[in-house]
Design a protein around this motif. Structure first.
Motif, PDB file in Angstrom:
ATOM      1  N   ARG A  95      60.439  37.076 -63.997  1.00 17.97           N
ATOM      2  CA  ARG A  95      59.948  38.189 -63.184  1.00 17.97           C
ATOM      3  C   ARG A  95      59.914  37.863 -61.692  1.00 17.97           C
ATOM      4  NH1 ARG A  95      56.543  38.617 -67.805  1.00 17.97           N
ATOM      5  NH2 ARG A  95      56.862  40.589 -68.926  1.00 17.97           N
ATOM      6  N   ALA A  96      60.182  36.607 -61.321  1.00 19.40           N
ATOM      7  CA  ALA A  96      60.265  36.290 -59.896  1.00 19.40           C
ATOM      8  C   ALA A  96      61.509  36.910 -59.277  1.00 19.40           C
ATOM      9  CB  ALA A  96      60.283  34.774 -59.688  1.00 19.40           C
ATOM     10  N   VAL A  97      62.522  37.159 -60.111  1.00 24.59           N
ATOM     11  CA  VAL A  97      63.771  37.759 -59.640  1.00 24.59           C
ATOM     12  C   VAL A  97      63.853  39.191 -60.151  1.00 24.59           C
ATOM     13  CG1 VAL A  97      66.293  37.666 -59.719  1.00 24.59           C
ATOM     14  CG2 VAL A  97      64.964  35.547 -59.523  1.00 24.59           C
ATOM     15  N   ILE A  98      63.964  40.119 -59.210  1.00 19.26           N
ATOM     16  CA  ILE A  98      64.139  41.535 -59.535  1.00 19.26           C
ATOM     17  C   ILE A  98      65.632  41.851 -59.479  1.00 19.26           C
ATOM     18  CG2 ILE A  98      63.588  43.902 -58.843  1.00 19.26           C
ATOM     19  CD1 ILE A  98      61.169  42.270 -59.790  1.00 19.26           C
ATOM     20  N   GLY A  99      66.135  42.562 -60.454  1.00 11.98           N
ATOM     21  CA  GLY A  99      67.549  42.901 -60.424  1.00 11.98           C
ATOM     22  C   GLY A  99      67.818  44.198 -61.155  1.00 11.98           C
ATOM     23  N   GLY A 100      68.888  44.880 -60.749  1.00 16.92           N
ATOM     24  CA  GLY A 100      69.236  46.105 -61.439  1.00 16.92           C
ATOM     25  C   GLY A 100      70.299  46.903 -60.708  1.00 16.92           C
ATOM     26  N   LEU A 101      70.498  48.110 -61.198  1.00 11.75           N
ATOM     27  CA  LEU A 101      71.498  49.030 -60.649  1.00 11.75           C
ATOM     28  C   LEU A 101      70.807  50.210 -59.973  1.00 11.75           C
ATOM     29  CD1 LEU A 101      73.789  49.183 -63.809  1.00 11.75           C
ATOM     30  CD2 LEU A 101      74.261  47.890 -61.732  1.00 11.75           C
ATOM     31  N   GLY A 102      71.457  50.756 -58.969  1.00 16.76           N
ATOM     32  CA  GLY A 102      70.905  51.925 -58.308  1.00 16.76           C
ATOM     33  C   GLY A 102      71.880  52.467 -57.296  1.00 16.76           C
ATOM     34  N   ARG A 103      71.429  53.444 -56.511  1.00 17.43           N
ATOM     35  CA  ARG A 103      72.266  54.042 -55.485  1.00 17.43           C
ATOM     36  C   ARG A 103      71.616  53.848 -54.122  1.00 17.43           C
ATOM     37  NH1 ARG A 103      72.672  59.340 -55.520  1.00 17.43           N
ATOM     38  NH2 ARG A 103      71.054  59.704 -57.067  1.00 17.43           N
ATOM     39  N   PHE A 104      72.399  53.275 -53.206  1.00 14.17           N
ATOM     40  CA  PHE A 104      71.935  53.062 -51.840  1.00 14.17           C
ATOM     41  C   PHE A 104      72.706  53.995 -50.912  1.00 14.17           C
ATOM     42  CE2 PHE A 104      72.856  50.901 -47.757  1.00 14.17           C
ATOM     43  CZ  PHE A 104      71.584  50.933 -47.210  1.00 14.17           C
ATOM     44  N   ARG A 105      72.034  55.041 -50.438  1.00 13.77           N
ATOM     45  CA  ARG A 105      72.619  56.006 -49.507  1.00 13.77           C
ATOM     46  C   ARG A 105      73.999  56.480 -49.983  1.00 13.77           C
ATOM     47  NH1 ARG A 105      70.487  53.815 -43.558  1.00 13.77           N
ATOM     48  NH2 ARG A 105      68.272  53.767 -44.175  1.00 13.77           N
ATOM     49  N   MET A 130      58.802  32.441 -56.885  1.00 17.10           N
ATOM     50  CA  MET A 130      59.512  31.177 -57.105  1.00 17.10           C
ATOM     51  C   MET A 130      60.217  31.216 -58.456  1.00 17.10           C
ATOM     52  SD  MET A 130      56.889  28.346 -55.520  1.00 17.10           S
ATOM     53  CE  MET A 130      55.547  28.738 -56.665  1.00 17.10           C
ATOM     54  N   ALA A 131      61.532  31.337 -58.405  1.00 15.66           N
ATOM     55  CA  ALA A 131      62.310  31.524 -59.629  1.00 15.66           C
ATOM     56  C   ALA A 131      62.537  30.216 -60.380  1.00 15.66           C
ATOM     57  CB  ALA A 131      63.654  32.160 -59.291  1.00 15.66           C
ATOM     58  N   LYS A 132      62.705  30.353 -61.674  1.00 12.60           N
ATOM     59  CA  LYS A 132      63.081  29.256 -62.562  1.00 12.60           C
ATOM     60  C   LYS A 132      64.577  29.389 -62.873  1.00 12.60           C
ATOM     61  CE  LYS A 132      58.398  29.394 -64.413  1.00 12.60           C
ATOM     62  NZ  LYS A 132      57.516  29.725 -65.556  1.00 12.60           N
ATOM     63  N   PRO A 133      65.176  28.459 -63.585  1.00  8.93           N
ATOM     64  CA  PRO A 133      66.621  28.540 -63.844  1.00  8.93           C
ATOM     65  C   PRO A 133      67.066  29.877 -64.420  1.00  8.93           C
ATOM     66  CG  PRO A 133      65.805  26.404 -64.518  1.00  8.93           C
ATOM     67  CD  PRO A 133      64.606  27.210 -64.139  1.00  8.93           C
TER      68      PRO A 133
END
Length: 318
Positions: A95-105, A130-133
């Protein structure tokens, strides 16, 4: 509620007086509106003077300010129809790393970022950014997805560094970071990285080896924290201020060295005083960066990106 840093005490006192005046119901012969306006003018002037001459050590404090907009604030403000994606398909979700798909402008994009959290509960949930592997392997999975569907990658950097725990080392922390950096460099699509708070060590560059690296005015970007550097060189964290100067971790130094490509000006008093304005300013810079790469083929993107990082550090050293 506004949180004030140590060097902002004079500003805090003035703003405290303003609040007291605003809550007065009977001030006798005093014109409350006029007094508030005079004090506000003093606050604005003091803010400009203070933030115009911040030391690197003070910039570190601003970059870590708890009220600064974090990754999810930028996602909410800039990305429409955001669909989070979880897991690295090997071990777990980080959960330290957020990721996904979306639309930017109007553009479909892949978003990768580090989230610190705003309060105790969210900070623990996101492991203080602070991310883990598994976080870096998740980032690689998202970059694979971006390549497959030819989507630009936007990354939001805000971490003191990768998680230093024994478990992370046992699961291959160094390899995961190195592989993530290499995956950035192999991308066949445009990548724009934005340092929004702290850019700490390999934990930051793992998602920042991009075609364009943007940095907020009062953010920091460094191989190690000032406290860590001071503990190693002087065996005392009290020397963190001197370490911050030596590390050249502020935006203007990094622009001079060629480590970053563009500085995004923050509102007077820092991003924490106008989060919405800061989010918009960064969005405008990201949009411009993407437009600059429109029409470039994958081979050109890869070649320019590799050349950029091979030359890094040559500027400003003579």
């Amino acid at each position: 509620m506004q949180t004030f840093l140590e060097f902002e005490k004079p500003i805090a006192e003035l703003e405290g007086k303003i609040e007291e005046l605003r809550h007065l119901t009977n001030a006798g012969d005093i014109n409350i509106a006029d007094e508030v306006a005079k004090l506000q003018t003093k606050v604005d002037k003091l803010l400009r003077q203070t933030y115009a001459k911040l030391t690197p050590g003070q910039k570190v404090q601003v970059a870590r300010h708890p009220n600064r907009p974090h990754c999810l604030d930028y996602v909410q403000g800039l990305i429409e129809d955001f669909t989070p994606l979880a897991g690295d398909r090997f071990f777990a979700e980080d959960r330290a790393v957020i990721g996904g798909l979306g639309r930017f402008r109007g553009r479909s994009v892949v978003v990768i970022g580090q989230e610190k959290g705003h309060d105790t509960e969210s900070r623990v949930r996101h492991n203080f950014g602070m991310a883990k592997p598994e976080g870096y392997r998740k980032a690689q999975r998202l970059m694979d997805l971006a390549d497959r569907f030819k989507l630009p990658v936007l990354s939001l950097v805000d971490t003191a560094g990768a998680f230093p725990g024994v478990q992370a080392e046992e699961r291959g922390q160094a390899e995961a970071i190195a592989s993530s950096i290499a995956r950035c460099l192999r991308l066949n699509v445009p990548m724009v990285a934005s340092v929004i708070g702290e850019g700490g060590s390999g934990g930051a560059i793992a998602i920042a080896a991009a075609d364009r690296v943007l940095m907020l005015e009062h953010a920091i970007y460094s191989v190690i924290t000032p406290e860590g550097c001071a503990s190693i060189l002087w065996r005392s964290p009290d020397m963190a201020g001197e370490a911050a100067i030596a590390l050249r971790l502020i935006s203007h130094d990094l622009k001079e060295l060629g480590v970053i490509d563009r500085i995004i000006q923050e509102p007077i008093g820092g991003a924490q005083r106008d989060p919405a304005g800061t989010v918009k300013a960064l969005g405008d810079a990201i949009e411009q960066s993407l437009r600059e790469m429109d029409g470039l083929d994958s081979a050109t993107l890869r070649a320019k990106r590799r050349e950029k990082f091979l030359e890094m550090g040559q500027k400003g050293l003579g």
